[in-house]
Design an enzyme around this catalytic site. Structure first.
Site, mmCIF file in Angstrom:
data_model
loop_
_atom_site.group_PDB
_atom_site.id
_atom_site.type_symbol
_atom_site.label_atom_id
_atom_site.label_comp_id
_atom_site.label_asym_id
_atom_site.label_seq_id
_atom_site.Cartn_x
_atom_site.Cartn_y
_atom_site.Cartn_z
ATOM 1 C CB VAL A 184 -0.941 0.009 1.225
ATOM 2 C CG1 VAL A 184 -1.732 1.315 1.292
ATOM 3 C CG2 VAL A 184 -1.877 -1.188 1.178
ATOM 4 C CB CYS A 229 -7.872 -7.510 2.357
ATOM 5 S SG CYS A 229 -6.645 -6.207 2.113
#
Length: 430
Positions: free
Chosen positions: A22, A268
């Protein structure tokens, strides 16, 4: 005057805390318009990035060279982010062995920032958390280590990450960004900051808690949808019906949601629902549907292994000492990320049956797999691929493009089980 999309904000110096899947792409994009420092606690990671190498493969060498040319600074020294006025936190938020949120990386990052925080600085969190975590967990840490007061001396924002590892189409600037801030004025500033680089646009949420909740339900929704089709796969297996064929037929209706069965891992979908259920239980509510979906998805590795064993028995294979080849250990195709890969559940179950299991994955880092799972991968070379005919069973666990070149067809000598419905022929699949 409203901020124009794409225009920069003067006197902005940004620190990105955490340079993984990220943080690194985000840092590179911001570096095109702002002075950016990328901070990570691992010096080895910093050294690699300074040499234009990204082990996550999110950025190419050319993209990293461009970022370095734009003046991005990579460091593992906390004092080198002290002159920044925007801090963006992109550290992992995993779960522990009891499936409880592990906020240690988030707290440590907040401590690091708190030590250098100055008046009027803004701290934006991107890490996935439960609703309320930013203000209940992170803000007190920032206040303690800075000696400053929240919403008087410094401010916070929350803008959940939506990076899809390995996806070269939906990159950071092409994904609409949810933003929020701790005051209406700060919310506008945070929104303007992201709007200056996100070509897909932004959505300004009314509060930090709303933005946190929006993120955590995105992946919870996917988890539940996959759990539904996984349960269908189990039912149709017992009925002797091809699940893929059923889904293809049902998918001809315009509003049918096209999910596929499979192993649900990664950092996730297989993790985030536990953040929401943790908070729900904390306030006295037991989230039955969400936890039922998690239990079902977490048990799919065991289901797959047992299906393979049954197929081997039907072909007259001796289970104890049988040789099994598992293709793929990463949590998804064409991506080196092995975090929370549920392929390990298949492997461990087969080992419980006393099978000898080999794992081949051209994308995974051999040392990382050894460190994370205690497993030795088969060597990967250009001229040497695993000889599939030497195995009693072959399991296609991850649909890497490279596996298309392997000649895998079921015959009397071995079982072929296709978790991803990737192969033309197999003895079984989800």
């Amino acid at each position: 005057m409203p901020h124009k999309p794409g225009s920069t904000i003067p006197n902005t110096k940004i620190a990105i805390i955490g340079l993984g899947y990220v943080g690194l792409p985000l840092a590179a994009e911001f570096a095109k318009k702002y002075e950016v420092t990328g901070f990570d606690i691992f010096q080895e990671r910093i050294d690699e990035l300074q040499n234009a190498h990204d082990r996550t493969l999110e950025l190419t060498s050319e993209q990293l060279h461009e970022a370095l040319k734009n003046g991005i600074h990579f460091t593992a020294k906390a004092d080198e982010i002290a002159d920044c006025n925007i801090y963006i936190v992109t550290v992992p938020t995993p779960i522990d062995k009891n499936k409880r949120p592990n906020l240690t990386p988030l707290i440590k990052a907040s401590e690091t920032i708190g030590k250098v925080l100055k008046k009027n600085d803004i701290v934006v969190y991107e890490s996935t958390v439960y609703p309320g975590a930013t203000e209940e967990v992170c803000v007190p840490v920032l206040e303690k280590f800075s000696g400053l007061k929240f919403n008087e001396d410094f401010y916070c924002g929350y803008s959940p990450e939506r990076i899809n590892p390995g996806d070269k189409e939906h990159t950071v600037t092409k994904i609409l960004k949810v933003t929020s801030g701790s005051t209406p004025e700060i919310a506008q500033k945070v929104d303007a900051l992201y709007k200056s680089i996100i070509t897909a646009g932004t959505h300004l949420a009314p509060s930090i808690k709303v933005a946190e909740a929006a993120k955590v339900i995105e992946n919870t929704q996917r988890d539940l949808n996959i759990a539904f089709v996984n349960e269908l796969a189990i039912i149709f297996n017992k009925l002797g019906i091809d699940t893929t064929a059923v889904l293809e037929a049902a998918g001809t209706k315009w509003n049918f949601l096209k999910f596929k069965p499979g192993l649900v891992g990664g950092h996730c979908i297989g993790v985030d629902p536990y953040y929401l259920t943790h908070k729900a239980q904390e306030i006295g509510y037991n989230p039955e549907i969400i936890l039922a979906g998690r239990r079902l998805n977490d048990n799919m590795g065991t289901f797959v292994a047992n299906q393979v064993i049954k197929l081997m028995i039907k072909k007259g294979k001796k289970i104890e000492g049988a040789k099994v080849l598992v293709l793929g250990i990463t949590f998804k195709e064409n991506c080196p990320d092995i975090r929370n890969s549920r392929v390990i559940d298949v492997i461990n179950e087969l080992k419980d049956f006393s099978c000898n299991v080999d794992i081949y994955d051209p994308w995974a880092d051999k040392e990382e797999v050894k460190r994370e799972y205690g497993i030795e991968l088969l060597p990967v070379t250009k001229n040497q691929k695993p000889k599939t005919k030497n195995y009693d069973a072959i399991i296609l666990a991850v649909a890497h493009e490279e596996f298309k070149t392997l000649k895998i067809t079921p015959d009397a000598n071995h079982v072929v089980y296709d978790i991803k419905a990737f192969l033309e022929k197999s003895d079984g699949r989800l």
